[in-house]
Every structure is written in C-alpha cells, then in structure tokens.
Design an enzyme around this catalytic site. Sequence first.
Site, PDB file in Angstrom:
ATOM      1  CE1 TYR A 292     -10.224 -67.236 -37.677  1.00 44.43           C
ATOM      2  CE2 TYR A 292     -12.317 -68.243 -37.031  1.00 44.43           C
ATOM      3  CZ  TYR A 292     -11.577 -67.126 -37.390  1.00 44.43           C
ATOM      4  OH  TYR A 292     -12.185 -65.909 -37.450  1.00 44.43           O
TER       5      TYR A 292
ATOM      6  N   GLY B  76      -5.639 -55.648 -42.354  1.00 44.52           N
ATOM      7  CA  GLY B  76      -6.690 -56.388 -43.069  1.00 44.52           C
ATOM      8  C   GLY B  76      -7.695 -55.446 -43.701  1.00 44.52           C
TER       9      GLY B  76
ATOM     10  CG  ASN C 237     -22.089 -67.257 -38.184  1.00 44.26           C
ATOM     11  OD1 ASN C 237     -21.998 -67.432 -36.965  1.00 44.26           O
ATOM     12  ND2 ASN C 237     -21.835 -68.198 -39.059  1.00 44.26           N
TER      13      ASN C 237
HETATM   14  N1  LIG Z   1     -16.264 -63.097 -41.370  1.00 41.60           N
HETATM   15  C1  LIG Z   1     -16.709 -63.479 -40.170  1.00 41.60           C
HETATM   16  O1  LIG Z   1     -17.838 -63.976 -40.035  1.00 41.60           O
HETATM   17  C2  LIG Z   1     -15.838 -63.308 -38.939  1.00 41.60           C
HETATM   18  C3  LIG Z   1     -16.349 -63.758 -37.719  1.00 41.60           C
HETATM   19  C4  LIG Z   1     -15.568 -63.601 -36.581  1.00 41.60           C
HETATM   20  C5  LIG Z   1     -14.341 -62.974 -36.660  1.00 41.60           C
HETATM   21  N2  LIG Z   1     -13.872 -62.555 -37.852  1.00 41.60           N
HETATM   22  C6  LIG Z   1     -12.555 -61.891 -37.862  1.00 41.60           C
HETATM   23  O2  LIG Z   1     -12.667 -60.677 -38.595  1.00 41.60           O
HETATM   24  C7  LIG Z   1     -11.419 -60.351 -39.197  1.00 41.60           C
HETATM   25  C8  LIG Z   1     -11.619 -60.041 -40.668  1.00 41.60           C
HETATM   26  O3  LIG Z   1     -12.136 -61.203 -41.311  1.00 41.60           O
HETATM   27  P1  LIG Z   1     -12.801 -61.174 -42.775  1.00 41.60           P
HETATM   28  O4  LIG Z   1     -13.988 -62.039 -42.703  1.00 41.60           O
HETATM   29  O5  LIG Z   1     -12.911 -59.776 -43.250  1.00 41.60           O
HETATM   30  O6  LIG Z   1     -11.697 -61.985 -43.609  1.00 41.60           O
HETATM   31  P2  LIG Z   1     -10.884 -61.541 -44.921  1.00 41.60           P
HETATM   32  O7  LIG Z   1     -10.047 -62.721 -45.302  1.00 41.60           O
HETATM   33  O8  LIG Z   1     -11.793 -60.958 -45.946  1.00 41.60           O
HETATM   34  O9  LIG Z   1      -9.947 -60.376 -44.373  1.00 41.60           O
HETATM   35  C9  LIG Z   1      -8.741 -60.596 -43.714  1.00 41.60           C
HETATM   36  C10 LIG Z   1      -7.698 -59.736 -44.380  1.00 41.60           C
HETATM   37  O10 LIG Z   1      -6.468 -59.899 -43.664  1.00 41.60           O
HETATM   38  C11 LIG Z   1      -5.412 -59.877 -44.596  1.00 41.60           C
HETATM   39  N3  LIG Z   1      -4.246 -60.559 -44.025  1.00 41.60           N
HETATM   40  C12 LIG Z   1      -4.115 -61.891 -43.748  1.00 41.60           C
HETATM   41  N4  LIG Z   1      -2.897 -62.145 -43.260  1.00 41.60           N
HETATM   42  C13 LIG Z   1      -2.228 -60.955 -43.217  1.00 41.60           C
HETATM   43  C14 LIG Z   1      -0.932 -60.580 -42.797  1.00 41.60           C
HETATM   44  N5  LIG Z   1      -0.087 -61.499 -42.337  1.00 41.60           N
HETATM   45  N6  LIG Z   1      -0.588 -59.280 -42.880  1.00 41.60           N
HETATM   46  C15 LIG Z   1      -1.454 -58.344 -43.362  1.00 41.60           C
HETATM   47  N7  LIG Z   1      -2.711 -58.649 -43.788  1.00 41.60           N
HETATM   48  C16 LIG Z   1      -3.077 -59.945 -43.710  1.00 41.60           C
HETATM   49  C17 LIG Z   1      -5.957 -60.600 -45.815  1.00 41.60           C
HETATM   50  O11 LIG Z   1      -5.243 -60.234 -46.985  1.00 41.60           O
HETATM   51  C18 LIG Z   1      -7.416 -60.157 -45.835  1.00 41.60           C
HETATM   52  O12 LIG Z   1      -7.631 -59.070 -46.719  1.00 41.60           O
HETATM   53  C19 LIG Z   1     -10.501 -61.540 -38.925  1.00 41.60           C
HETATM   54  O13 LIG Z   1      -9.672 -61.232 -37.835  1.00 41.60           O
HETATM   55  C20 LIG Z   1     -11.463 -62.653 -38.558  1.00 41.60           C
HETATM   56  O14 LIG Z   1     -10.861 -63.607 -37.695  1.00 41.60           O
HETATM   57  C21 LIG Z   1     -14.586 -62.704 -38.997  1.00 41.60           C
END
Ligand SMILES: NC(=O)c1ccc[n+]([C@@H]2O[C@H](COP(=O)([O-])OP(=O)(O)OC[C@H]3O[C@@H](n4cnc5c(N)ncnc54)[C@H](O)[C@@H]3O)[C@@H](O)[C@H]2O)c1
Length: 336
Positions: free
Chosen positions: A163, A7, A192
């Site tokens: 989720y 990611g 968040n």
């Molecule tokens: N944004 C938040 O507030 C938040 C809060 C808690 C947890 N998270 C966790 O943080 C992590 C990153 O989230 P984010 O907000 O940057 O989201 P994001 O969607 O910007 O990033 C996730 C990335 O994962 C990639 N991805 C998805 N499926 C994939 C696969 N099968 N193989 C390879 N790459 C894949 C996507 O292309 C994307 O670029 C996630 O695990 C999310 O659950 C985010």
Amino acid sequence: MRVLVTGGAGFIGSHVVEALRAHGHEPVGYDVREDPRADVRDPAAVARALAGVDAVCHQAAMVGLGNGFADAAEYVSRNDLGTAVLLTAMAEAGVRRLVLAGSMVVYGEGRYACRRHGVVRPGPRAVADLDAGRFEPACPVCGADLDPGLVGEDAPADPRNVYATTKLAQEHLAAAWSRTTGAAAVSLRYHNVYGPRMPRDTPYAGVASFFRSALARGEAPRVFEDGRQRRDFVHVRDVAAANVAALEALEAGPSAGALAVYNTGSGDPHTVGEMAAALSAAYGGPEPVVTGEYRLGDVRHITADSSRLRAELGWRPRVGFAEGMREFAGAELRGA
Ligand SMILES: NC(=O)c1ccc[n+]([C@@H]2O[C@H](COP(=O)([O-])OP(=O)(O)OC[C@H]3O[C@@H](n4cnc5c(N)ncnc54)[C@H](O)[C@@H]3O)[C@@H](O)[C@H]2O)c1
Ligand SMILES: [Zn+2]
C-alpha cells in the site's frame, strides 16, 4: 469551483464533499461504491466525469495494510493505474489542478535520533526482535535506544509495504504529470484519520476502527505491541478542511508545474494505548488489553510535523484529541 471528488462516497471523500459544499463549491462525486461505472481506471468514464470540472480531488484508492502480498496487483491497479488513467484524462481535458490524498506511510519508520549518532534511519524491525517483545527500533550504528521525533516533508521516502509503495508511486505520477503539463498538484500526506463514517474493521481499516468495532461488540480493544507506539490521530473534518484549503490555494495561485507535499496531522501525537483508553472511557466499555501481538509491516512510531500546512495554507486542526475521541465513541461506522 466545480471539483471532481474521486472516492467521494468513501470515508474521507464523503467529508470532503460536505466541506466543499459548505464553502460554496460544487463537488461531483466519482466512486465505484456508488456507481460501478465510475471507476478511475476507465478512461472513457473519467473523461465524461471531467466535463466542466475546474479541479480534481483524488481520494479514490484501495487502503490499509491488506493481506500480505496476495492483493498487491489489486493495490497497484486501483491506486497507480487508476491515478495514471485519471491524470491522462485530466491532461486531455485541460484540467490543471489536482489535490491528491497522500499518506504518511511513504516515510516508513518515523524520525529517530541517537544520542551519539544524531538522526538515524532504522530498517524494518526483525521478526526475532518482535517475537521477543523488543518493539523499539535501535540505533543501526550502536544499538542504543532512540528518541522518536516528528517527520518533515523532506524526510526520505521508505515505503514498507505494498500500500505504501502505491501511495508513493501516486505522488511520483502526480509530479511527472505537473512537470510535463505545467499543471499544479498538491499531495496531503494524511496521518491516522478517524471520525464518523470510518469503515468498520476489515484488514483494510485503521486502528481506531478496530477498537471502536470491538467496543460495539462489547469486547475490550486489543492493543498490539506494548501499546506505546506513537501516532498522530487527525480528525476527518480537519482533513476535509485541509483539502478545501489546498483546492482554494490552487485556484488562487499560478500553475506551478510541480507537486507540493504537506504533512496533514493534528500535531498532537498520542500512543495507540492512550487512544484505546480514551475511546473505551468515552464509550463506557471495558478497558483495553495490551496483547504483545504485532503485524509485520507496521511501523513503531510515525508522527508528523504539519507546520508547513499551517504556515503556507493557513490551515488549523479544530477537533482536539479528547473531544474527537468522545464524538467517535458514539459515531456511526460504515459497513462493508
Ligand atoms: N483513512 C486514513 O487514515 C488515511 C490515511 C492516509 C491516506 N489515506 C488516503 O485517503 C484516501 C481515502 O481513504 P479512506 O480512508 O476514505 O478510504 P475509503 O475506502 O473509505 O475510501 C476510498 C474510496 O475509493 C473508492 N474507490 C476505490 N477504488 C476505486 C476505483 N478504482 N475507482 C473509483 N473509486 C474507487 C472506494 O469505493 C471508496 O469509497 C485514500 O487515497 C487513502 O489512501 C487515508
Ligand atoms: Zn547510535
């Protein structure tokens, strides 16, 4: 350390890549957004990507509340099948350090206390209550108002949507992997996260991005419920720094054979209404409108006690709420 960042082209992952580089490490991005062959569910592709890697920082996931139950299979596939394939390949390649992007969504509702019954666990809010504008969960024993508090890592898990369920399963998979292989794993349960490169509004985006996108269209942010729901907004650069701290602790420490979990929040909770107001003011846009609408599956208050992360990994959030919101008002968002 050479670190595979799954990611790595995403919102948080891209900041992790920058932070690792700034700390003298060698990040290697792995993301279907950049390269359609770089899917965490593809065992051969993951095995190739793990060559020469010392640790994995697993950020790849399908995020957000999504569309009801329609995309449940896709969440499970990307988040849980993906994690299982990745961990299997790590075990085969002998990569024994994992930092996982966890989430506060595993807790469900936050921590509540009734003045008479102490700490209680209110269930999901009823549609009839939400329709009537009764947004605060009540004491399940006596129906009295509750005082919201900070959730600690030992609070029982209670995932309230698809989720959340997949994020909890990722942790269970990581725990099983570390027990069976003797490897070390850390889950950072982010609250968040907001900041530059946050995705624009989609059903999968976070609330700060909805508000920022509305302002960019010249519209007032639309605040759901009564705007008094509390969250911990943590800046993406602070989250990236927590990932670096966790990876460096794993590099230095013995292989634990267990999963360590850390809440990752600013420690400075705010209401969603306050966040909307701060963002509108910084943007110079219209004042937020409180609509009374709601989303099923949303929780009322969820704020973290992140003192374990501070105490054990020496991490400190550096970007304050007002400063972070001012920067976010002018920051670039990411397109779809
Ligand atoms: N944004 C938040 O507030 C938040 C809060 C808690 C947890 N998270 C966790 O943080 C992590 C990153 O989230 P984010 O907000 O940057 O989201 P994001 O969607 O910007 O990033 C996730 C990335 O994962 C990639 N991805 C998805 N499926 C994939 C696969 N099968 N193989 C390879 N790459 C894949 C996507 O292309 C994307 O670029 C996630 O695990 C999310 O659950 C985010
Ligand atoms: Zn009570």
